[in-house]
Design an enzyme around this catalytic site. Sequence first.
Site, short mmCIF file in Angstrom:
data_model
loop_
_atom_site.label_atom_id
_atom_site.label_comp_id
_atom_site.label_asym_id
_atom_site.label_seq_id
_atom_site.Cartn_x
_atom_site.Cartn_y
_atom_site.Cartn_z
N HIS A 152 3.71 11.42 -7.29
CA HIS A 152 2.35 11.12 -7.70
C HIS A 152 2.05 9.64 -7.53
O HIS A 152 2.96 8.83 -7.41
CB HIS A 152 2.10 11.54 -9.16
CG HIS A 152 2.95 10.80 -10.14
ND1 HIS A 152 4.16 11.27 -10.58
CD2 HIS A 152 2.78 9.60 -10.77
CE1 HIS A 152 4.69 10.42 -11.44
NE2 HIS A 152 3.87 9.39 -11.56
N HIS B 262 0.82 -1.21 0.00
CA HIS B 262 0.00 0.00 0.00
C HIS B 262 0.85 1.25 0.00
O HIS B 262 2.04 1.22 0.28
CB HIS B 262 -1.00 0.02 1.16
CG HIS B 262 -0.44 0.33 2.51
ND1 HIS B 262 -0.25 -0.63 3.48
CD2 HIS B 262 -0.05 1.50 3.08
CE1 HIS B 262 0.24 -0.08 4.56
NE2 HIS B 262 0.38 1.23 4.35
N ARG C 78 -2.44 11.49 3.43
CA ARG C 78 -3.28 12.12 4.45
C ARG C 78 -4.34 12.96 3.76
O ARG C 78 -4.04 13.74 2.86
CB ARG C 78 -2.43 12.98 5.38
CG ARG C 78 -1.55 12.14 6.27
CD ARG C 78 -0.76 13.02 7.23
NE ARG C 78 -0.09 12.19 8.20
CZ ARG C 78 1.14 11.70 8.05
NH1 ARG C 78 1.82 11.96 6.95
NH2 ARG C 78 1.68 10.95 8.98
N ASN D 259 -6.52 12.51 10.00
CA ASN D 259 -6.19 12.97 11.34
C ASN D 259 -7.32 13.88 11.80
O ASN D 259 -7.61 14.90 11.17
CB ASN D 259 -4.85 13.71 11.35
CG ASN D 259 -3.71 12.77 11.07
OD1 ASN D 259 -3.57 11.75 11.73
ND2 ASN D 259 -2.90 13.08 10.08
N GLU E 213 -1.41 10.06 -11.89
CA GLU E 213 -1.11 9.87 -13.30
C GLU E 213 -1.93 8.69 -13.81
O GLU E 213 -1.94 7.62 -13.19
CB GLU E 213 0.38 9.58 -13.48
CG GLU E 213 0.80 9.41 -14.92
CD GLU E 213 2.29 9.15 -15.06
OE1 GLU E 213 2.81 9.39 -16.16
OE2 GLU E 213 2.93 8.70 -14.08
N GLU F 261 -4.02 3.71 1.26
CA GLU F 261 -4.43 3.98 2.63
C GLU F 261 -4.65 5.48 2.79
O GLU F 261 -3.75 6.29 2.55
CB GLU F 261 -3.33 3.53 3.60
CG GLU F 261 -3.60 3.90 5.05
CD GLU F 261 -2.41 3.62 5.95
OE1 GLU F 261 -2.31 4.32 6.98
OE2 GLU F 261 -1.58 2.75 5.63
#
Length: 131
Positions: free
Chosen positions: A72, A6, A10, A57, A122, A53
């Site tokens: 990217h 993964h 954020r 927060n 992309e 993922e």
Amino acid sequence: MAKLIHSMIRVRDEARSVAFYKAAFGLEIAERIDFDAFTLIYLKNGESDFELELTVNKDQSAPYDLGNGYGHLAVSVEVLEGEHARLAEIGLEPKDIKTLATPDGHTARFFFIEDPDGYKIEVLERSWRFR
């Protein structure tokens, strides 16, 4: 041998980000883990075991500073023009399709879009090394 499983980014608005990645790439929630200070959302689709993922927060209200180190994410599609048209039709504002030729004669065709937090993605046509 290590296996990539993964990549994490954020995000500020869980619902908006989950909706974007579902509409753009068919990613669904594989697992959602809620903690007191943050939530982890693992997204994937049937094309790959690799997951994205999303970390939310809970005390973050300002946009994240993406800095100058982030590059990217990349996905591949069979029909680049069709995917470009589909993303434009649903309002995700893909950039223009580009072609990059390597010195040894290979070519890559691609375009970029941005997610709600400004991360660049992309979208590459499946060919050469981009399967």
